[in-house]
Write a protein that holds these residues in place. Structure first.
Motif, PDB file in Angstrom:
ATOM      1  N   PRO A   1       0.697  -1.136  -0.061  1.00  0.00           N
ATOM      2  CA  PRO A   1      -0.073   0.106  -0.150  1.00  0.00           C
ATOM      3  C   PRO A   1       0.775   1.249  -0.203  1.00  0.00           C
ATOM      4  O   PRO A   1       0.135   2.490  -0.306  1.00  0.00           O
ATOM      5  N   ARG A   2       2.202   1.229   0.176  1.00  0.00           N
ATOM      6  CA  ARG A   2       3.205   2.321   0.337  1.00  0.00           C
ATOM      7  C   ARG A   2       3.350   2.662  -1.197  1.00  0.00           C
ATOM      8  O   ARG A   2       3.967   3.994  -1.379  1.00  0.00           O
ATOM      9  N   VAL A   3       3.068   1.619  -2.102  1.00  0.00           N
ATOM     10  CA  VAL A   3       3.618   2.033  -3.596  1.00  0.00           C
ATOM     11  C   VAL A   3       2.444   2.125  -4.519  1.00  0.00           C
ATOM     12  O   VAL A   3       2.221   3.010  -5.249  1.00  0.00           O
ATOM     13  N   TYR A   4       1.222   1.195  -4.089  1.00  0.00           N
ATOM     14  CA  TYR A   4       0.025   1.175  -4.905  1.00  0.00           C
ATOM     15  C   TYR A   4      -1.073   1.767  -4.245  1.00  0.00           C
ATOM     16  O   TYR A   4      -1.470   1.493  -3.257  1.00  0.00           O
ATOM     17  N   ASP A   5      -2.053   2.496  -5.079  1.00  0.00           N
ATOM     18  CA  ASP A   5      -3.340   2.895  -4.482  1.00  0.00           C
ATOM     19  C   ASP A   5      -4.153   1.818  -4.752  1.00  0.00           C
ATOM     20  O   ASP A   5      -3.940   0.963  -5.456  1.00  0.00           O
ATOM     21  N   GLY A   6      -5.338   2.000  -3.989  1.00  0.00           N
ATOM     22  CA  GLY A   6      -6.203   1.011  -4.210  1.00  0.00           C
ATOM     23  C   GLY A   6      -6.766   0.130  -3.050  1.00  0.00           C
ATOM     24  O   GLY A   6      -6.221   0.494  -2.007  1.00  0.00           O
ATOM     25  N   PRO A   7      -7.590  -0.577  -2.625  1.00  0.00           N
ATOM     26  CA  PRO A   7      -7.932  -1.426  -1.769  1.00  0.00           C
ATOM     27  C   PRO A   7      -6.833  -2.291  -1.242  1.00  0.00           C
ATOM     28  O   PRO A   7      -5.943  -2.638  -1.963  1.00  0.00           O
ATOM     29  N   LEU A   8      -6.843  -2.604   0.214  1.00  0.00           N
ATOM     30  CA  LEU A   8      -5.750  -3.503   0.722  1.00  0.00           C
ATOM     31  C   LEU A   8      -5.872  -4.707   0.172  1.00  0.00           C
ATOM     32  O   LEU A   8      -7.016  -5.410   0.371  1.00  0.00           O
ATOM     33  N   THR A   9      -4.911  -5.304  -0.645  1.00  0.00           N
ATOM     34  CA  THR A   9      -5.226  -6.571  -1.205  1.00  0.00           C
ATOM     35  C   THR A   9      -4.108  -7.639  -0.875  1.00  0.00           C
ATOM     36  O   THR A   9      -2.843  -7.358  -0.829  1.00  0.00           O
ATOM     37  N   GLN A  10      -4.476  -8.814  -0.318  1.00  0.00           N
ATOM     38  CA  GLN A  10      -3.610 -10.106  -0.110  1.00  0.00           C
ATOM     39  C   GLN A  10      -3.480 -11.093  -1.163  1.00  0.00           C
ATOM     40  O   GLN A  10      -4.296 -11.152  -1.747  1.00  0.00           O
ATOM     41  N   ILE A  11      -2.258 -11.086  -1.341  1.00  0.00           N
ATOM     42  CA  ILE A  11      -2.109 -12.334  -2.365  1.00  0.00           C
ATOM     43  C   ILE A  11      -1.887 -13.659  -1.743  1.00  0.00           C
ATOM     44  O   ILE A  11      -1.070 -13.806  -0.972  1.00  0.00           O
ATOM     45  N   THR A  12      -2.708 -14.593  -1.959  1.00  0.00           N
ATOM     46  CA  THR A  12      -2.750 -15.866  -1.188  1.00  0.00           C
ATOM     47  C   THR A  12      -2.007 -16.899  -2.136  1.00  0.00           C
ATOM     48  O   THR A  12      -1.563 -17.914  -1.293  1.00  0.00           O
ATOM     49  N   SER A  13      -1.667 -16.992  -3.318  1.00  0.00           N
ATOM     50  CA  SER A  13      -0.953 -17.920  -3.887  1.00  0.00           C
ATOM     51  C   SER A  13      -0.512 -17.146  -5.219  1.00  0.00           C
ATOM     52  O   SER A  13      -1.161 -16.175  -5.789  1.00  0.00           O
ATOM     53  N   ILE A  14       0.675 -17.514  -5.770  1.00  0.00           N
ATOM     54  CA  ILE A  14       1.100 -17.496  -7.013  1.00  0.00           C
ATOM     55  C   ILE A  14       1.711 -18.726  -7.930  1.00  0.00           C
ATOM     56  O   ILE A  14       2.395 -19.469  -7.332  1.00  0.00           O
ATOM     57  N   ASP A  15       0.968 -18.888  -9.035  1.00  0.00           N
ATOM     58  CA  ASP A  15       1.213 -20.204  -9.800  1.00  0.00           C
ATOM     59  C   ASP A  15       1.199 -21.309  -8.628  1.00  0.00           C
ATOM     60  O   ASP A  15       2.124 -22.425  -8.648  1.00  0.00           O
ATOM     61  N   GLY A  16       0.075 -21.540  -8.010  1.00  0.00           N
ATOM     62  CA  GLY A  16      -0.224 -22.683  -7.148  1.00  0.00           C
ATOM     63  C   GLY A  16       0.524 -22.973  -6.089  1.00  0.00           C
ATOM     64  O   GLY A  16       0.287 -23.709  -5.050  1.00  0.00           O
ATOM     65  N   ARG A  17       1.551 -21.765  -5.765  1.00  0.00           N
ATOM     66  CA  ARG A  17       2.442 -21.897  -4.441  1.00  0.00           C
ATOM     67  C   ARG A  17       1.595 -20.984  -3.418  1.00  0.00           C
ATOM     68  O   ARG A  17       1.548 -19.758  -3.981  1.00  0.00           O
TER      69      ARG A  17
END
Length: 373
Positions: A102-118
């Motif tokens: 959030p220090r870099v990108y505007d918008g809602p607080l977003t959590q990444i739960t997985s990337i490419d199945g990891r």
């Protein structure tokens, strides 16, 4: 080739054993040998340069020393950086998860739960396995990942044309932020630099932020000492949460607040023999195993290459007196995972001498590396 890989692994093992001042503080010789033997047995013709880097980085991480870290060579780093397949967002590792920063990108607080199945915890575990930190500090590892997630992700998994991402948007409760206001402007021509800042705040409170102890700080610390004598604030906050270390210029700052003489460890450069030509100034000092007669090691140049000298003995203990009119108010030192190397030594002075109160998170450490603390 496989034989080159095995040779390089044996060289790395020998160099670590010969050069590191306190190699087995966090891992025994037997366990480190076993890890290297496993890596040597796994050497194969098909292992890429980047895959070899991952193997070597995990071996240096096992030492548990934040100053013993494997980095890509310049040519390899430039080649990797020239590729277009990096993860497109800086992710903030926090609370065991990954967040779009959030220090870099505007918008809602977003959590990444997985990337490419990891899953996010799996990714953090894999990336942390390449990152060296004193005592394997997880906080220090996450701090090194912060702001460079895309780079570490590429080192761990390689680059890719696209990424399959699962995410969730988190509702943020209403928050209130309280900011301290300026109470007195200490002088009209502010000598602040990009890495140091001093202010007198409300309620007779002084705030000093120091992000490095590299050369060039001495004049600023004298300025701070004059302002403390002038305004006599009731308390001083020294913020070293972003201090990654440097050299011994933390000593003049501590002299400004010390109320009694104190001991410091200094590099015993005076111990070098004058007859040695081409003597490199880097010394390997073991601060963890012997605080009285500390073995120091150094390199010398012979026949066009650097060789490790025999051990020399030097007493690095020096007693330093405080300034004639030190600041006598309360001192609070703010620390965090970015507090590293001589930054952590500076915090240790307050802890050992009982001069101030440490507030914050565990430091990045400084216990058994090359050259300091």
């Amino acid at each position: 080739s496989a034989e080159q890989q095995r040779r390089d692994l044996r060289v790395l093992r020998a160099v670590l054993e010969d050069a590191h001042p306190n190699l087995h503080l966090y891992i025994s010789a037997e366990e480190l040998d076993a890890r290297f033997e496993e890596a040597i047995e796994g050497a194969g013709e098909t292992r890429s340069v980047l895959a070899t880097y991952r193997v070597l980085a995990q071996l240096t991480e096992a030492v548990g020393c934040g100053h013993t870290e494997l980095m890509l060579g310049d040519a390899m780093a430039v080649e990797l950086q020239s590729q277009a397949g990096f993860f497109p967002f800086d992710l903030l590792p926090k609370d065991g998860g990954l967040w779009i920063d959030p220090r870099v990108y505007d918008g809602p607080l977003t959590q990444i739960t997985s990337i490419d199945g990891r899953t996010a915890p799996q990714i953090l575990e894999d990336l942390s396995a390449l990152v060296s930190a004193d005592g394997h500090s997880e906080a220090a590892k996450l701090d090194k990942l912060d702001g460079r997630f895309s780079w570490w992700y590429a080192l761990s998994y390689g680059t890719s044309d696209s990424f399959n991402v699962a995410q969730r948007v988190v509702e943020v409760p209403e928050q209130t932020t309280l900011s301290a206001s300026i109470y007195k402007d200490v002088q009209s021509s502010d000598p602040d630099t990009s890495y140091m800042r001093f202010r007198i705040l409300e309620d007779e409170l002084a705030y000093l932020r120091v992000d490095t102890f590299e050369r060039g700080n001495l004049g600023y610390f004298r300025y701070v000492h004059r302002q403390l004598r002038r305004f006599q604030p009731a308390a001083l906050i020294v913020d070293i949460r972003h201090n990654g270390g440097g050299i011994s210029e933390y000593i003049p700052l501590y002299r400004s607040v010390a109320l009694s003489p104190f001991d410091v460890y200094t590099n015993p450069l005076r111990a070098r023999p004058a007859a040695v030509s081409g003597f490199r100034g880097t010394l390997f000092i073991d601060h963890a195993t012997d605080l009285v007669d500390i073995p120091a090691r150094a390199f010398e140049e012979r026949e066009g290459s650097w060789h490790l000298r025999e051990r020399v003995s030097a007493d690095p203990m020096s007693q330093v007196r405080p300034n004639r009119r030190p600041y006598e108010g309360a001192v609070y030192v703010l620390t965090g995972p970015k507090t590293f190397s001589t930054g952590a030594i500076f915090a240790g002075l307050f802890s050992q001498g009982g001069r101030g109160t440490l507030i914050g998170q565990e430091t990045g450490g400084s216990g058994h590396h090359l050259g300091g603390g």
